[in-house]
Design an enzyme around this catalytic site. Structure first.
Site, short mmCIF file in Angstrom:
data_model
loop_
_atom_site.label_atom_id
_atom_site.label_comp_id
_atom_site.label_asym_id
_atom_site.label_seq_id
_atom_site.Cartn_x
_atom_site.Cartn_y
_atom_site.Cartn_z
N HIS A 87 -5.67 2.94 0.98
CA HIS A 87 -4.85 4.06 1.46
C HIS A 87 -5.48 4.81 2.63
O HIS A 87 -4.84 5.08 3.63
CB HIS A 87 -4.59 5.05 0.33
N ASP B 202 0.90 -1.14 0.00
CA ASP B 202 0.00 0.00 0.00
C ASP B 202 0.94 1.19 0.00
O ASP B 202 1.57 1.50 1.01
CB ASP B 202 -0.86 0.01 1.26
N HIS B 203 1.06 1.85 -1.14
CA HIS B 203 2.17 2.80 -1.25
C HIS B 203 2.01 4.01 -0.31
O HIS B 203 2.97 4.70 -0.03
CB HIS B 203 2.40 3.23 -2.70
#
Ligand code: BG6
Length: 497
Positions: free
Chosen positions: A246, A183-184
């Site tokens: 996010h 999950d950047h």
């Protein structure tokens, strides 16, 4: 931390993510000398590329590296490009991986990368389980001669059920500690700094609860529309694309209890507890009152016509997919009882910004009644991007007679730490996985807990046209009706206004 010799095998290597994010991240790690001594990347996909044409595509002719390449000498660039290799899988990912295995073995022997391998799945999600299965069939998941790790891109599942099935599917071939769900947002410095702000200071945490916090607001805005991803986005929507992953990750860091230490499992245990304490909205009345969705419509911005969402390429002209989602919810635990959370995410907003705003309660007894003072003005703003920083808004006395109060700012910006090199999210996360640190990756139960919360909203919205859908023009902060979530007790704070 030590980064052992290893190989990175990227599935979906001819795709956009590889060129746009993964190779530039590896390139930065190379320049910063973070890559291990013996290291190669093997790109895998169905496109007919060779080692050379792959290098051309992702390095020499890459738009994403152009600026960076200008700063390096030829030899250095070649030093990086020569670490990249390519293997064409032929017609399908669902095939015998014998040839692939042979290629991996050969590279391992030639470049002495050891048996440590990361498999990075950057393919359409429908292929994740197929690839894991075929790797296992070919004996490529065994850990008796070096570790094997699997990085899985988002979206992780399409619903609670599909996420559970995917977890089950992957667990047939890889154990949970081998799986890294990316999950950047967790790779962003400011998201990690939420933990430090809360748990490395003694001035915030005592106030971090229902006694002092009136409400919490999180805004994630993008100025772009769906760009070239209409086909993907129309099947996804803001809730799946941004909120389930996010934004709920950010929520979990705001909500969580102090972990007993900073190890991966200690932090992730608390995040799961946090996500499980979100009050799931089950009945239609709650869903009607607490969720707002909208789509951007055709509009004119700075004299230019901007397409409406339904006119975008790849989007169904009757689409009911949301490009704006705003959700109000409560957290059912001791700390947060009665504190509303307002979270929204959208495309085609006036600007690109992500921030968390902690709104503190008014003082219990007001003694300064001068006109012009801002009562509800104690705010802590965690600016995730851009202008990353922590801003505190509070009242000070206006010099002179009487007690007039004005707002003052105690603002810290990361840019003031000019000397510090801030790693890009993908850079940080790749390096963590290379070192076996899963702290910033989502665990199976975390992902499922997030879906538990999102699933009923999705199901409700999927009723299509029966459920209200607002329109908003590009360049505004979404539909005006979104303020209804505050039930007359406030409105969205629009960053920068
Ligand atoms: C991705 C979404 O995960 O995040 C995109 O799929 C979105 O739709 C992007 O644009 C936003 O990321 P960032 O880092 O630019 O905020």
């Amino acid at each position: 931390k030590k980064t052992e010799n290893q190989m990175l095998v990227i599935f979906g290597a001819s795709g956009d993510l590889t060129a746009r994010k993964l190779i530039p991240a590896l390139f930065n790690l190379y320049v910063a000398k973070h890559l291990p001594e013996n290291f190669v990347v093997l790109g895998v996909s169905r496109s007919a590329l060779t080692d050379e044409s792959f290098r051309d595509h992702v390095v020499y002719e890459s738009d994403y590296l152009k600026e960076k390449l200008k700063k390096l000498g030829k030899d250095e660039i070649k030093g990086f490009a020569d670490k990249l290799f390519y293997e064409d899988l032929g017609e399908s990912y669902d095939t015998d991986y014998k040839t692939l295995r042979k290629r991996v073995e050969d590279l391992k022997a030639t470049y002495k990368t050891s048996g440590n391998i990361i498999y990075y799945l950057s393919t359409p999600p429908t292929l994740y389980e197929t690839i894991a299965h075929n790797l296992a069939e070919a004996g490529m998941n065994t850990q008796n001669n070096g570790w094997k790790r699997l990085i899985v891109e988002k979206p992780f599942g399409y619903s609670l059920e599909t996420a559970k099935n995917l977890n089950k599917g992957l667990h047939q071939y890889f154990t949970e500690p081998q799986i890294y769900r990316i999950d950047h947002y967790l790779g962003k410095e400011t998201v990690q700094n939420l933990l430090v702000t809360r748990f490395a200071n003694s001035i915030f945490e005592p106030l971090w609860n229902r006694n002092y916090i009136e409400h919490v607001e999180i805004t994630n805005a993008e100025s772009v529309g769906v760009e070239k991803r209409g086909g993907y986005y129309d099947k996804s929507g803001a809730l799946r694309d941004m909120f389930q992953n996010h934004l709920l990750q950010i929520v979990s860091l705001v909500v969580m209890e102090p972990p007993i230490g900073a190890e991966a499992e200690e932090i992730r245990n608390e995040k799961v507890k946090a996500l499980k304490s979100l009050r799931v909205m089950r009945d239609e009345e709650a869903l009607f009152q607490n969720t707002i969705r909208a789509q951007y419509v055709e509009s004119v911005v700075d004299g230019k016509k901007v397409k409406g969402y339904r006119e975008e390429d790849g989007v169904d002209p009757d689409s009911t997919t949301e490009t704006y989602a705003a959700i109000k919810f409560y957290v059912d635990n001791w700390r947060w009882h009665g504190v509303p959370f307002y979270v929204r995410t959208a495309k085609r907003m006036p600007t690109k910004v992500t921030e968390v705003v902690i709104h503190f309660k008014e003082p219990h007894h007001q003694i300064f009644n001068e006109p012009g003072m801002h009562r509800k003005d104690n705010k802590l703003i965690i600016r995730i991007q851009p202008d990353e920083g922590i801003l505190i808004k509070f009242g000070v006395k206006v010099p002179g007679q009487g007690f007039k109060v004005e707002r003052a700012n105690l603002d810290f910006y990361y840019s003031s730490l000019a000397e510090t090199y801030v790693m890009e999210a993908y850079e940080r996360l790749l390096l963590d996985a290379m070192q076996g640190d899963a702290t910033l990756y989502a665990r199976a139960d975390e992902v499922e807990a997030a879906w538990e919360f999102v699933d009923p909203i999705l199901n409700y919205w999927q009723k299509g046209k029966d459920v209200r859908m607002y329109g908003y023009s590009a360049g505004v902060w979404g539909p005006e009706n979104a303020d209804e979530l505050f039930e007359g007790k406030g409105f969205w704070r629009n960053p920068g206004e």
